[in-house]
Write an enzyme that holds these catalytic residues in place. Structure first.
Site, PDB file in Angstrom:
ATOM      1  CB  CYS A   1     -15.242  26.595 -10.271  1.00  0.00           C
ATOM      2  SG  CYS A   1     -14.124  25.235 -10.601  1.00  0.00           S
TER       3      CYS A   1
ATOM      4  CB  CYS B   1     -11.685  26.365  -8.830  1.00  0.00           C
ATOM      5  SG  CYS B   1     -12.277  25.977 -10.468  1.00  0.00           S
ATOM      6  CG  ASP B   2     -13.161  28.751  -5.923  1.00  0.00           C
ATOM      7  OD1 ASP B   2     -11.936  28.837  -6.110  1.00  0.00           O
ATOM      8  OD2 ASP B   2     -13.999  29.377  -6.601  1.00  0.00           O
TER       9      ASP B   2
END
Ligand code: FAD
Ligand code: NAP
Length: 326
Positions: free
Chosen positions: A136, A139-140
């Site tokens: 992701c 997200c990261d």
């Protein structure tokens, strides 16, 4: 295990764009509707930075579209609850949905459980998950400022998310097992025109390596020459396709060999009153727009199903009352 006494007209399992649209259509037809979700409303859209191919929006952030669809879905009274669905028990008068802590009763069901990222299945992938390996970018990505990132895959996700990662990374290298991308042309062009994106063609990742703290390299093999190399990587983002979230429904016999759920054109499976929509369905295109389209069709079809079912049940009751007792 608590059994909820209410009998719903329809329960939608999963609240991604498909499920949220089905919930909207069903509740707007005055059906008693419940949406069950084990994660966040919005589904995969929550992991998507920008969506620029959903009509009506020039570009919108995935989490923003999730919020808008969620608000829209509830406006006509659809209920929403947490629920991790484990099993469906079919029945004619009503069906049952078993979650981790409750059992629900409903006249009809719309399965909208979507899909999840596939794993590469190489050594180091599980070990470094969350320590350099990610699925992701939204997200990261920010953890990899000025770092060298490797992206694995050649589809829309790998190419789009690879370009997205260039805002953080020093360099993004997309490693693809063939010499041509599967991704849409517009995404390909964007990646070819981005100075921070490089490609390694005809190559597979055989191992993800690192020290005790985090990943630092990938072991590569050229599939044409069999040559192997060690390639530096502070982060490894894996986008090698999707798997249907349908394990819980396989015993119903409504999936194909790979687990995609088969439906007719009104989204009904071969079991009357059980419908499936969006990414979990056997379909040639998996997009927000197609999930929304499926959701509207199913939301409409459940109305007809529930009407017909209650008429039939009513008739059966009348006939049995009228029958002479002998
Ligand atoms: P999902 O969005 O997958 O939602 C399914 C929901 O069901 C999830 O919230 C999940 O938690 C829930 N669920 C699953 N199992 C259970 C269970 N047992 N019990 C309860 N709940 C359950 N499409 C576009 O059109 N444009 C884009 O730009 C775009 N970008 C993308 C970028 C990435 C990185 C990815 C991965 C996908 C992208 N897509 C894009 C595809 C798009 O996100 C999907 O096609 C769409 O979200 C599918 O919607 P859905 O409702 O079928 O399923
Ligand atoms: P995908 O389209 O299935 O592509 C997967 C890619 O990974 C392919 O290039 C495939 O190679 C490669 N691959 C598969 N298994 C591999 C393995 N074991 N090792 C190495 N490479 C492997 O999956 P996706 O890109 O995640 O897209 C999923 C769905 O979401 C699609 O329907 C897509 O259109 C949609 N989506 C849309 C957008 C958008 O519209 N902007 C963005 C993201 C995703 P081959 O090409 O050789 O098969």
């Amino acid at each position: 295990m608590e059994t909820v006494e209410t009998i719903y007209d329809v329960i939608v399992i999963g609240a991604g764009p498909g499920g949220l649209t089905a919930g909207l259509y069903a509740s707007r037809s005055n059906l008693k509707t419940l949406m069950l979700e084990r994660g966040l409303p919005g589904g995969q859209m929550n992991n998507t930075a920008e969506i620029e191919n959903y009509s009506g929006f020039k570009s919108i952030m995935g989490p923003d579209l999730s919020t808008k669809m969620f608000e829209g879905a509830k406006q006509f009274g659809a209920e929403y609850a947490y629920g991790d669905v484990k099993e469906i028990i079919d029945g004619r008068e009503f069906k049952q949905i078993v979650t981790s802590n409750k059992t629900f009763k409903t006249r009809s069901i719309i399965i909208a459980t979507g899909a999840e990222h596939k794993k590469l299945g190489v050594p180091g992938e599980a070990e470094f998950n969350g320590r350099g390996v990610s699925y992701c970018a939204v997200c990261d990505g920010a953890f990899f400022r000025n770092k060298d990132i490797v992206v694995v895959g050649g589809g829309d996700s790998a190419v789009e998310e690879g370009v997205y990662l260039t805002q953080f990374a020093n360099k993004v290298t997309i490693i693809h097992r063939r010499d041509a991308l599967r991704a849409q042309k517009i995404l390909q062009e964007r990646s070819f025109n981005n100075d921070k994106v490089e490609f390694v063609w005809d190559t597979v990742v055989e191992e993800i390596k690192g020290d005790v703290i985090k990943t630092n390299a990938v072991h590569l093999r050229n599939v044409k020459t069999n040559e192997t190399t060690e390639f530096p990587a502070d982060g490894v983002f894996i986008y090698v396709g999707l798997l249907p979230n349908s394990d819980q429904f396989r015993s119903l016999g409504i999936t194909d060999a790979e687990g995609w759920i088969e439906t007719n054109e009104t989204m009904e499976t071969k079991i009357p009153g059980i419908f499936a929509i969006g990414d979990v369905r056997k379909t040639p295109l998996r997009q927000v727009a197609t999930a929304v389209g499926d959701g509207s069709l199913a939301g409409n079809a459940v109305f007809n199903y529930v009407e017909e079912l209650s008429e039939n049940l009513q008739k059966e009751k009348t006939v049995s009352v009228d029958l002479p007792i002998n």
